[in-house]
Scaffold this motif. Structure first.
Motif, short mmCIF file in Angstrom:
data_model
loop_
_atom_site.label_atom_id
_atom_site.label_comp_id
_atom_site.label_asym_id
_atom_site.label_seq_id
_atom_site.Cartn_x
_atom_site.Cartn_y
_atom_site.Cartn_z
N UNK A 85 0.83 -1.20 0.00
CA UNK A 85 0.00 0.00 0.00
C UNK A 85 0.86 1.26 0.00
N UNK A 86 1.95 1.25 0.75
CA UNK A 86 2.84 2.41 0.78
C UNK A 86 3.43 2.68 -0.61
N UNK A 87 3.88 1.60 -1.27
CA UNK A 87 4.49 1.75 -2.60
C UNK A 87 3.48 2.33 -3.58
N UNK A 88 2.33 1.70 -3.69
CA UNK A 88 1.37 2.15 -4.70
C UNK A 88 0.73 3.49 -4.35
N UNK A 89 0.50 3.74 -3.05
CA UNK A 89 -0.07 5.04 -2.66
C UNK A 89 0.88 6.18 -2.98
N UNK A 90 2.18 5.96 -2.72
CA UNK A 90 3.17 6.98 -3.05
C UNK A 90 3.12 7.31 -4.54
N UNK A 91 3.06 6.28 -5.36
CA UNK A 91 3.08 6.47 -6.81
C UNK A 91 1.77 7.04 -7.34
N UNK A 92 0.64 6.49 -6.88
CA UNK A 92 -0.66 6.94 -7.40
C UNK A 92 -0.95 8.37 -6.96
N UNK A 93 -0.82 8.64 -5.66
CA UNK A 93 -1.11 9.98 -5.15
C UNK A 93 -0.09 10.99 -5.68
N UNK A 94 1.18 10.57 -5.74
CA UNK A 94 2.20 11.46 -6.28
C UNK A 94 1.95 11.80 -7.73
N UNK A 95 1.46 10.83 -8.49
CA UNK A 95 1.16 11.06 -9.91
C UNK A 95 0.01 12.05 -10.06
N UNK A 96 -1.03 11.85 -9.27
CA UNK A 96 -2.17 12.76 -9.33
C UNK A 96 -1.74 14.19 -8.99
N UNK A 97 -1.00 14.34 -7.90
CA UNK A 97 -0.58 15.68 -7.44
C UNK A 97 0.45 16.31 -8.38
N UNK A 98 1.15 15.48 -9.15
CA UNK A 98 2.15 16.00 -10.08
C UNK A 98 1.58 16.26 -11.47
N UNK A 99 0.28 16.03 -11.63
CA UNK A 99 -0.37 16.31 -12.90
C UNK A 99 -0.10 15.29 -13.98
N UNK A 100 0.24 14.05 -13.60
CA UNK A 100 0.52 13.00 -14.58
C UNK A 100 -0.80 12.37 -15.02
#
Length: 316
Positions: A85-100
């Protein structure tokens, strides 16, 4: 996707991630990026967000996960649910917040209920209880699927989840204590052949049916999802066909050239009688697998022989 689009592959050194990297390079993509776990701890949300802000990839493929067999899932349930969950949450939420705008999340067929009808359809998700031996990993992956679905629904971004069947191929795990059935058989038959064609003892009756997909075909499905905007959020990826474990063993015996006897230890458990993916949705949008099982096993065995020094316990 342009051929110079920046594509970040999380887990690029794993079996699936490395296959995706090869597939993209083969198609002419020139701006692929990857980071080892030492270079970037994907469990560290702040570090991942900073990395995404600096690199600004055009698309992300999440092939990173903590994986293991039944024993590992049973012994370390907290790590399996939390770290994934930590791995995927970092990537998914980070992608959303980074405009990907493009994100491909890779999961596993274990997300489906233990007693779901066969073949497994995408709509069976969350309709019944999971297999207890790997529910920790499955629950983590389900949250990733639902997070991507929520982003599609709320923000209209092209976030899609691909659920592969049993994968095998280059860079597979051939450790007899932790590997899955197909690579374990390749090693067992190879070692038995080297040991004067000794008998090969296999668990169960051999009657359960399983589906397998060559990892390079999985990579092609990822590329297809990258290059197209898929209409739904969740797709099964597999061959859509299955064989008995007996047929699998006989095919591997033929490929390895083992001349001994196969002994079935019926005192050992068989596991689930059948586990097959319904891949009609992927077929409907234009993708299907291309490597038949024997060809895939031949390629995998060739790779095993080329890298046999990695497997020090192998008796030559």
């Amino acid at each position: 996707m342009e051929k110079n689009s920046k594509i970040y592959i999380a887990g690029h050194r794993g079996m699936v991630g490395s296959a995706v990297w090869r597939a993209l390079e083969k198609k002419g993509y020139t701006n692929l990026i990857g980071r080892t776990s030492k270079e970037l701890d994907l469990k560290n949300q702040e570090a991942v967000f900073q990395f995404l802000q600096e690199e600004k990839p055009d698309a992300i493929i999440d092939a990173a996960a903590r994986v293991g067999g039944i024993l590992a899932n049973n012994d370390f349930p907290y790590q399996f649910i939390m770290e994934n969950m930590q791995i995927q949450n970092s990537l998914i939420d980070g992608s959303l917040k980074s405009g990907i705008d493009k994100f491909i999340f890779l999961g596993s067929s274990c997300i489906y209920p233990k007693f779901a009808p066969q073949p497994l359809k995408e709509e069976y998700l969350l309709t019944d209880s999971l297999e207890p031996t790997n529910e920790w990993y499955a629950i983590a992956k389900i949250t990733g699927v639902k997070a991507c679905e929520a982003i599609r629904k709320q923000f209209g971004k092209d976030y899609v989840s691909l659920m592969p069947t049993n994968l095998y191929g280059y860079f597979d795990n051939f450790d007899l204590k932790t590997s899955h059935v197909l690579p374990a058989m390749i090693r067992k038959f190879h070692e038995a052949k080297a040991n004067n064609n000794a008998d090969v003892v296999l668990w169960g009756s051999g009657t359960p049916m399983r589906e397998f997909l060559f990892v390079d075909d999985m990579a092609e499905a990822v590329v297809y999802a990258l290059e197209n905007q898929l209409p739904e959020h969740l797709y099964n990826v597999g061959s859509g066909t299955d064989i008995t474990i007996i047929e699998l063993a006989e095919t591997i015996q033929k490929v390895t050239g083992h001349q001994g006897t196969i002994v079935w230890d019926s005192e050992k458990p068989d596991g689930t009688p059948r586990k097959l993916m319904d891949v009609s949705k992927m077929k409907a949008i234009g993708w299907k697998y291309s490597t038949d099982l024997q060809e895939g096993i031949e390629k995998t065995y060739d790779w095993f022989l080329e890298h046999i020094d990695r497997f020090k316990e192998v008796k030559m």
